[in-house]
Scaffold this motif. Structure first.
Motif, PDB file in Angstrom:
ATOM      1  N   GLN B 182       0.822  -1.210   0.000  1.00  0.00           N
ATOM      2  CA  GLN B 182       0.000   0.000   0.000  1.00  0.00           C
ATOM      3  C   GLN B 182       0.861   1.268   0.000  1.00  0.00           C
ATOM      4  OE1 GLN B 182      -0.458  -2.596   1.957  1.00  0.00           O
ATOM      5  NE2 GLN B 182      -2.612  -3.199   1.950  1.00  0.00           N
ATOM      6  N   TRP B 234      -2.911   5.382  -1.653  1.00  0.00           N
ATOM      7  CA  TRP B 234      -3.811   4.374  -1.076  1.00  0.00           C
ATOM      8  C   TRP B 234      -4.872   5.025  -0.184  1.00  0.00           C
ATOM      9  CZ3 TRP B 234      -5.051  -0.168  -2.612  1.00  0.00           C
ATOM     10  CH2 TRP B 234      -5.748  -1.029  -1.773  1.00  0.00           C
ATOM     11  N   THR B 235      -4.454   6.034   0.559  1.00  0.00           N
ATOM     12  CA  THR B 235      -5.391   6.758   1.426  1.00  0.00           C
ATOM     13  C   THR B 235      -6.497   7.391   0.596  1.00  0.00           C
ATOM     14  OG1 THR B 235      -3.465   7.305   2.738  1.00  0.00           O
ATOM     15  CG2 THR B 235      -5.478   8.500   3.254  1.00  0.00           C
ATOM     16  N   LYS B 238      -8.875   4.714  -0.832  1.00  0.00           N
ATOM     17  CA  LYS B 238      -9.833   4.173   0.139  1.00  0.00           C
ATOM     18  C   LYS B 238     -10.969   5.167   0.379  1.00  0.00           C
ATOM     19  CE  LYS B 238      -7.387   2.937   3.703  1.00  0.00           C
ATOM     20  NZ  LYS B 238      -7.001   2.369   4.992  1.00  0.00           N
ATOM     21  N   SER B 242     -14.942   4.118  -0.594  1.00  0.00           N
ATOM     22  CA  SER B 242     -16.031   4.111   0.377  1.00  0.00           C
ATOM     23  C   SER B 242     -17.213   4.929  -0.157  1.00  0.00           C
ATOM     24  CB  SER B 242     -15.554   4.645   1.725  1.00  0.00           C
ATOM     25  OG  SER B 242     -15.107   5.972   1.567  1.00  0.00           O
ATOM     26  N   SER B 317     -20.289  -0.948   3.508  1.00  0.00           N
ATOM     27  CA  SER B 317     -20.100  -2.295   2.971  1.00  0.00           C
ATOM     28  C   SER B 317     -21.401  -3.101   3.024  1.00  0.00           C
ATOM     29  CB  SER B 317     -19.001  -3.032   3.744  1.00  0.00           C
ATOM     30  OG  SER B 317     -17.751  -2.437   3.463  1.00  0.00           O
ATOM     31  N   GLY B 382     -14.895  -3.598  -5.042  1.00  0.00           N
ATOM     32  CA  GLY B 382     -14.584  -4.455  -3.897  1.00  0.00           C
ATOM     33  C   GLY B 382     -15.617  -5.569  -3.885  1.00  0.00           C
ATOM     34  N   ILE B 390     -14.421  -6.719   5.304  1.00  0.00           N
ATOM     35  CA  ILE B 390     -14.412  -5.389   5.914  1.00  0.00           C
ATOM     36  C   ILE B 390     -15.379  -5.346   7.094  1.00  0.00           C
ATOM     37  CG2 ILE B 390     -15.032  -2.960   5.533  1.00  0.00           C
ATOM     38  CD1 ILE B 390     -14.041  -3.328   2.606  1.00  0.00           C
TER      39      ILE B 390
END
Lengths: 375, 398
Positions: B182, B234-235, B238, B242, B317, B382, B390
């Motif tokens: 990552q 990567w931050t 993500k 989301s 999720s 995902g 998750i």
């Protein structure tokens, strides 16, 4: 129909030779070429099936066939499922030859069955109607007779493999309110064709009959023979589904062992192992149901109907699970038309939609067996 | 409609509904409801109508051209517009890269990119997945090597939705080797006209062309196109993913499809009677109806409770998981309707200029396409297996 029980050794030999041919001579590229062609199937493959004797497995020896019992047919169907063959074996050899052998006069049998065995004739069944759904009756199409012979009127839908057939077998109600079967040449006048393709790429059609001239197959009520033939076709297509699922389970298994994510093969993840196990169990249950249903085909009609409906419910559910999971466990690559996985998924969708879905067969099962008694 | 117990929420819902009824062009609505394929111009047309109203990116901060909508307002907007038959809002600019740029990007990047996203004059696509980096996204191998004022990018992206329409692509690239996977990832904005980019179509099981492979062959990208800091990609990724997950709970679209399913079933017969009278099928419909209610309740509860900047964790999720499963179930019920007609399906029937005759009820082919392509909904953004991981971690501390 008189038939010879196929011996165990012969059956194994037949299975091996059919599987070997499918494996070697019907690669996925051949399926894709057939899909892209105007006919929607491979005429050369059809010719080969005739040469190998596949089209006449169940046809009586007197008409050039092998006259074998249906263990041979099911073995062939499972192999066609594994290879996702596009050719209209089910329509011609099970529905067509089956009904002609069951209902045809000796002259009609002599006229049509040898041509089926030699690969020169393809048959399609025109039974379903827009208001009918999966139900097998009541049929609205009508047959009338005048000095010149029989004429047919009404609408038929989902005539599977109809566009590539030379002869249609059409169901219609005669003036005595009996179900008649009629031979209708592909190019007959007063037939309006609306061809289409099903989700798995097969060719089909809806047709409108406006006084089309046809020849009656045999005489008298054909309802019982039709019900038996539709059950036999259900069994045959379930055997095909077993082949499709067998291929999907094997291919998914191999993929999970090869594909690496998070530094290890997907097959190392227990959650995915269990998903594959559930696919495998569904496949094995379907295989067992096909085997046991074969033994019920000559039983009295309610036993046979119960067995076939139970089989189709099992295979519809198994096919839905195995097809969806094969795509899911492959991930994105399973969604592509370039991979055989999606083709298997769509063939299982189509099989679920043939000869009645889960709801139809659950309801039928309830009417033909005492559902609260052990089978 | 569920009551949310707040007058301003109800008023907002009415406002959106009134606007859509007045402004959504009838021909577009009709094509969406029949499941016809839309082209880039169709999407642009509707998005420009929203832009004119100031609602194209209502969930963005006012400072960047949005309306400061709360997550609940944004969700109500999505529900109302999609239920009414508005085209799917192409998310790559508005929902994905836009918020990344205004949150982490430079002033120059904001000036360069946000106006084109808001006006829908510039289309974006998302360069995330690679052949060997799917669920394990952090394993991506597309490399960006620094060369003076440029990065030199080489590698391959896959499943890139609408890359064939896009003017720009936002990409996750590896700028550093070694360490945790990552840690060496950066977020780059790349002009699709750059020399060395090749887009190759992928045909999916619905026989349509939505996704692509995108190849990068020593593509020179100005260093100022790096978003935020090098190796912090990567931050940002993500943060973006989301957002994507919340949007998969398409309650408005589910309701519209459910109504269509009911109408199509009423035009289809089983043994001479309309299909809704069939015991088995009506049971399927009832189960779906309750499923949609449950998903809506989850959305309202989760979005109503959170504030605008609450980090979506397990909640997003759960919505992604259930939303995608339910979409598959509703469209699968439509497949059961069309099964009565033999399962006809040809993608050509969904082209705007197709003049053949559709078999079965109108819109059935569109629903079939939704089902086929919708098998991907449990894979992309995902996979649902990853979503369960998750949830296990975030909600259950497993």
């Amino acid at each position: 129909m008189s038939e010879a029980a196929i011996g165990r050794e012969d059956l194994i030999q037949l299975r091996e030779s059919v599987e070997r041919w499918v494996e070697k001579d019907y690669p996925f590229t051949r399926r894709k070429a057939a899909l892209a062609s105007a006919a929607g199937y491979d005429p050369n493959a059809w010719r080969t099936y005739a040469e190998l004797g596949w089209l006449g497995l169940s046809v009586p020896e007197a008409h050039g066939g092998a006259g074998l019992d249906d263990a041979a047919l099911l073995c062939l169907m499972t192999a066609t499922g594994r290879g996702l063959l596009m050719e209209p074996i089910l329509s011609t050899c099970v529905l067509g030859a089956g009904l002609i052998a069951a209902c045809g006069t000796p002259a009609q049998q002599a006229a049509h069955l040898p041509a089926i065995v030699s690969g020169d004739s393809r048959i399609a069944l025109a039974h379903a109607e827009p208001q009918l759904g999966f139900a097998r009756s009541p049929i609205a199409a009508r047959a009338r007779r005048d000095h010149a012979g029989w004429t047919l009127s009404g609408e038929k839908c989902a005539v599977l493999d109809g566009p590539g057939a030379d002869t249609l077998l059409v169901t219609a109600i005669d003036p005595d309110d009996q179900l008649g079967l009629f031979l209708l040449p592909r190019d007959a006048a007063a037939v309006e064709w609306r061809p289409w393709r099903s989700v798995d790429g097969r060719h089909a059609a809806d047709i409108k009959l406006a006084g089309a001239a046809a020849e009656r197959l045999g005489a008298g009520d054909a309802a019982a023979a039709l019900d038996h033939t539709l059950d036999r076709a259900t069994l045959a297509v379930c055997a095909e589904a077993v082949g499709v699922m067998d291929f999907l389970v094997a291919e998914t298994n191999a993929y999970l062992k090869t594909r690496k994510q998070f530094g290890q093969a997907l097959s190392r993840f227990q959650v995915l192992q269990h998903r594959l196990v559930d696919m495998y169990i569904a496949l094995e249950e379907s295989r067992a149901m096909v085997d046991i249903t074969l033994g019920q085909m000559d039983a009295d009609s309610s036993k046979r109907q119960a067995a076939c409906s139970a089989l189709k419910v099992q295979v519809c559910r198994a096919g839905r699970l195995v097809g969806a999971e094969a795509v899911q466990l492959h991930g994105g690559i399973g969604m592509t038309d370039d991979l055989k996985i999606g083709h298997g998924f769509k063939r299982l969708m189509q099989i679920e939609a043939m000869f009645g879905n889960t709801d139809f067969h659950l309801a039928r099962y309830a009417t033909v067996s005492d559902a609260l008694d052990p089978p | 409609m569920l009551s949310h117990g707040q007058d301003d929420t109800a008023a907002f819902r009415r406002e959106v509904r009134t606007f859509v009824a007045a402004e959504l062009p009838a021909d577009l609505r009709n094509r969406v409801c029949l499941g016809k394929l839309l082209d880039r111009a169709d999407h642009t047309r509707w998005q420009k109508i929203l832009h004119k109203k100031g609602w194209i990116a209502g969930h963005w901060p006012k400072a960047h051209g949005g309306c400061d909508w709360t997550p609940l307002q944004r969700w109500i907007f999505e529900e109302e517009t999609t239920e009414a038959g508005a085209p799917w809002l192409i998310p790559f600019g508005i929902n994905h890269v836009g918020p990344v740029i205004y949150t982490f990007g430079s002033e120059a990047q904001k000036r360069q990119h946000l106006p084109g996203i808001l006006s829908s004059d510039v289309f974006w696509c998302q360069g995330y997945s690679e052949p060997n980096a799917g669920s394990d996204l952090a394993g991506l191998q597309t490399r960006a090597r620094r060369d003076g004022d440029h990065y030199i990018v080489s590698g391959q992206k896959i499943w890139t939705t609408m890359a064939h329409w896009a003017d720009w692509i936002f990409c996750l690239v590896r700028t550093k080797e070694g360490g945790k996977p990552q840690e060496g990832i950066s977020f780059l904005l790349i002009d699709m006209r750059s020399p060395g980019i090749t887009v190759r179509p992928i045909v999916t099981i619905d026989m349509g062309h939505h996704v692509n492979q995108v190849f990068f062959d020593d593509v020179r990208v100005p260093a100022e196109n790096l978003v935020g800091e090098e190796s912090r990609g990567w931050t940002y990724a993500k943060f973006l993913l989301s957002n994507e997950r919340v949007l998969v709970a398409e309650v408005g679209k589910l309701k519209r499809l459910f109504r269509q399913l009911r109408a199509m079933a009423a035009q289809t017969h089983e043994a001479g009677r309309p299909l809704p009278h069939d015991t088995g099928f009506s049971r399927t419909m009832l189960d779906l109806s309750i499923g949609i209610r449950t998903l809506e309740a989850m959305c309202v509860r989760q979005l109503g409770a959170g504030s605008a900047d609450a980090p979506p964790g397990a909640e997003a999720s759960i919505l992604k998981l259930r939303g995608s499963e339910l979409m598959q179930a509703v469209t699968q019920a439509m497949v059961e309707v069309q099964a009565r007609r033999g399962l006809p399906y040809q993608i050509e029937a969904l082209a705007p200029n197709w003049n053949g005759v559709e078999i079965g009820p109108a819109g059935a082919a569109g629903m079939m396409r939704e089902y086929l392509f919708g098998r991907a909904a449990t894979i992309y953004g995902g996979s649902n297996e990853i979503q369960r991981n998750i949830i296990a971690k975030m909600a259950l501390d497993l």
